[in-house]
Design a protein around this motif. Structure first.
Motif, PDB file in Angstrom:
ATOM      1  N   ALA A 188      43.838  58.195  38.356  1.00  0.00           N
ATOM      2  CA  ALA A 188      42.536  57.573  38.613  1.00  0.00           C
ATOM      3  C   ALA A 188      41.750  57.419  37.312  1.00  0.00           C
ATOM      4  O   ALA A 188      41.080  56.397  37.086  1.00  0.00           O
ATOM      5  CB  ALA A 188      41.750  58.413  39.610  1.00  0.00           C
ATOM      6  N   VAL A 189      41.844  58.414  36.440  1.00  0.00           N
ATOM      7  CA  VAL A 189      41.133  58.356  35.167  1.00  0.00           C
ATOM      8  C   VAL A 189      41.671  57.205  34.303  1.00  0.00           C
ATOM      9  O   VAL A 189      40.905  56.416  33.738  1.00  0.00           O
ATOM     10  CB  VAL A 189      41.255  59.696  34.412  1.00  0.00           C
ATOM     11  N   CYS A 190      42.995  57.114  34.202  1.00  0.00           N
ATOM     12  CA  CYS A 190      43.585  56.057  33.378  1.00  0.00           C
ATOM     13  C   CYS A 190      43.392  54.677  34.006  1.00  0.00           C
ATOM     14  O   CYS A 190      43.267  53.677  33.289  1.00  0.00           O
ATOM     15  CB  CYS A 190      45.064  56.353  33.131  1.00  0.00           C
ATOM     16  N   SER A 191      43.353  54.626  35.324  1.00  0.00           N
ATOM     17  CA  SER A 191      43.110  53.339  35.990  1.00  0.00           C
ATOM     18  C   SER A 191      41.719  52.816  35.680  1.00  0.00           C
ATOM     19  O   SER A 191      41.478  51.599  35.700  1.00  0.00           O
ATOM     20  CB  SER A 191      43.277  53.489  37.503  1.00  0.00           C
ATOM     21  N   ALA A 192      40.794  53.727  35.386  1.00  0.00           N
ATOM     22  CA  ALA A 192      39.424  53.315  35.070  1.00  0.00           C
ATOM     23  C   ALA A 192      39.356  52.495  33.793  1.00  0.00           C
ATOM     24  O   ALA A 192      38.372  51.785  33.555  1.00  0.00           O
ATOM     25  CB  ALA A 192      38.526  54.545  34.959  1.00  0.00           C
ATOM     26  N   LEU A 193      40.396  52.579  32.951  1.00  0.00           N
ATOM     27  CA  LEU A 193      40.426  51.765  31.740  1.00  0.00           C
ATOM     28  C   LEU A 193      40.434  50.273  32.085  1.00  0.00           C
ATOM     29  O   LEU A 193      39.852  49.459  31.359  1.00  0.00           O
ATOM     30  CB  LEU A 193      41.650  52.118  30.891  1.00  0.00           C
ATOM     31  N   ARG A 195      39.013  48.869  34.724  1.00  0.00           N
ATOM     32  CA  ARG A 195      37.663  48.505  35.158  1.00  0.00           C
ATOM     33  C   ARG A 195      36.722  48.394  33.966  1.00  0.00           C
ATOM     34  O   ARG A 195      35.909  47.468  33.881  1.00  0.00           O
ATOM     35  CB  ARG A 195      37.159  49.566  36.145  1.00  0.00           C
ATOM     36  N   ARG A 196      36.831  49.334  33.045  1.00  0.00           N
ATOM     37  CA  ARG A 196      35.933  49.334  31.888  1.00  0.00           C
ATOM     38  C   ARG A 196      36.124  48.087  31.020  1.00  0.00           C
ATOM     39  O   ARG A 196      35.194  47.625  30.362  1.00  0.00           O
ATOM     40  CB  ARG A 196      36.176  50.604  31.060  1.00  0.00           C
ATOM     41  N   ALA A 197      37.346  47.530  31.024  1.00  0.00           N
ATOM     42  CA  ALA A 197      37.633  46.339  30.221  1.00  0.00           C
ATOM     43  C   ALA A 197      37.341  45.047  30.965  1.00  0.00           C
ATOM     44  O   ALA A 197      37.560  43.956  30.418  1.00  0.00           O
ATOM     45  CB  ALA A 197      39.097  46.364  29.777  1.00  0.00           C
ATOM     46  N   GLY A 198      36.874  45.159  32.209  1.00  0.00           N
ATOM     47  CA  GLY A 198      36.563  43.955  32.970  1.00  0.00           C
ATOM     48  C   GLY A 198      37.757  43.342  33.669  1.00  0.00           C
ATOM     49  O   GLY A 198      37.694  42.187  34.114  1.00  0.00           O
TER      50      GLY A 198
END
Length: 396
Positions: A188-193, A195-198
């Motif tokens: 989940a933490v790595c998947s957030a990358l 989202r953060r990049a759009g």
């Protein structure tokens, strides 16, 4: 042995050739490769090569000087068709045969494909030719890209496409990408990358089919939605290249089954890299492809399993400007602790973090995002503990 044939002009095949010469083998050495290219490095294909920061000269794994020193006969652009163990020959697609005393299988794996992916605009990314075709299409201007599969290749390719200014959506059938490798919490933490990049991440749904007649126009999902697409990249895993070995005495099950020393059912045949199920386990990682050949060649020349390939699994991935590194194996029930750095809104904070996976009071795996030095220390600890565990097992 008078002749050794390496089937696969890959990273692991080249390392096997180097090991043969380094370990004193001075006989005939034949290297067969199905691609017309000299050995090249695959990890940059989804990163620097795709974005244009590196050209093909940066991918080369060898040069004319080393090739001359190896003294090998290179047969490139030709597939192996069969292995005749009784006649001790490798049969090639063009009708030629190579008589041999020993064989190193280094045929790697091929990208898994989707039905209907012959449409223009649909790509896989496994080979140099794949990367050439995809890079050419991505340089034509901004487009809508759908990446099917959120694993390492899919995530790295999505990252590259996003950096080039394209609109990117990643489709992952599982609830989260990378759960088998990282566990749910860190996945989940790595998947957030993303989202953060759009980049849009669509999870928990599969692909029902591709839209389009001559060229792809969209991706239909199993939940009824349809995503518009100008370019589709299929990154749903790889299939080991073992078809040419069907009918041989070798055991084939998700790769070529070997013992812990990379030796197959036949002592004169060893397997390395993505195609090898070493100890019944196949690892598609750069480090496996570079470490296994030393042990495999030692055992091939010895005619028996004299050494084993004991290594802590390790892989890395570059996504959205972050370096992800993982060593060890995670299992359900592991406790995960962040021991350095922190998270911010569920994503790695500036400066990254280091997380340890623990079971029964022992560290069994370690994950780092942008913490290379602490990670390397932790990785060395894991390797030391693994070596001590093997020694204790042998002494019992």
């Amino acid at each position: 042995m008078r002749t050794v044939t390496i089937v696969g002009a890959s990273l692991s095949g080249l390392y096997a050739a180097r090991e043969l010469r380094a370990q004193g083998y001075d006989g005939r050495l034949v290297i067969v490769g199905d691609e017309p290219h000299d050995p090249y490095d695959r990890p940059p294909l989804s990163k620097d090569f795709l974005t244009g920061r590196a050209d093909e000269t940066h991918l080369a794994l060898t040069d004319a000087e080393e090739s001359a020193e190896l003294g090998a006969e290179w047969i490139l652009g030709v597939r192996a068709r069969a292995l005749d163990t009784r006649g001790r020959t490798v049969l090639l697609d063009d009708g030629r045969t190579v008589s041999t005393d020993g064989v190193v299988i280094a045929t790697g794996a091929s990208a898994r494909r989707l039905p209907g992916d012959s449409l223009a605009g649909v790509h896989t990314l496994r080979t140099l030719d794949d990367a050439r075709a995809l890079r050419e299409e991505l340089t034509r201007g901004p487009c809508r890209v759908v990446v099917i599969g959120g694993g390492f290749i899919g995530a790295e390719t999505a990252s590259s496409c996003s950096s080039l200014g394209h609109s990117v959506t990643v489709v992952e059938a599982a609830p989260l990408p990378l759960v088998p490798q990282l566990g749910a919490e860190m996945a989940a933490v790595c998947s957030a990358l993303h989202r953060r990049a759009g980049v849009e991440l669509v999870t928990g749904t599969g692909v029902a089919g591709l839209r389009g007649t001559a060229k792809v126009t969209g991706v239909d999902l199993t939940d009824g939605r349809s995503l518009p697409a100008d370019v589709v990249i299929v990154g749903i895993g790889a299939v080991p290249n073992t078809a040419w070995l069907v009918g041989s005495p070798l055991a084939l099950r998700d790769g070529v089954l070997c013992d812990d020393g990379c030796v197959t059912a036949l002592p004169q045949v060893v397997a390395v890299g993505d195609v090898a199920g070493v100890g019944g386990r196949r690892a598609e990682h750069w480090t496996s492809a570079t470490q296994q050949p030393r042990v495999a060649v030692t055992n091939l020349l010895a005619g028996r399993t004299a050494e084993t390939a004991v290594a802590v699994p390790y892989f890395w991935s570059d996504q959205y400007g972050a370096r992800i590194q993982f060593a060890g194996r995670c299992r359900d029930g592991d406790t995960v602790r962040i021991t350095e750095g922190e998270l911010c809104d569920g994503a790695p904070a500036e400066g990254g973090f280091l997380a340890r996976y623990e079971r029964d009071g022992r560290t069994t795996a370690v994950l780092a995002v942008d913490r290379p030095r602490p990670f390397m220390r932790a990785r060395r600890e894991l390797a030391r503990d693994a070596g001590e565990g093997q020694t204790q097992s042998l002494l019992r």
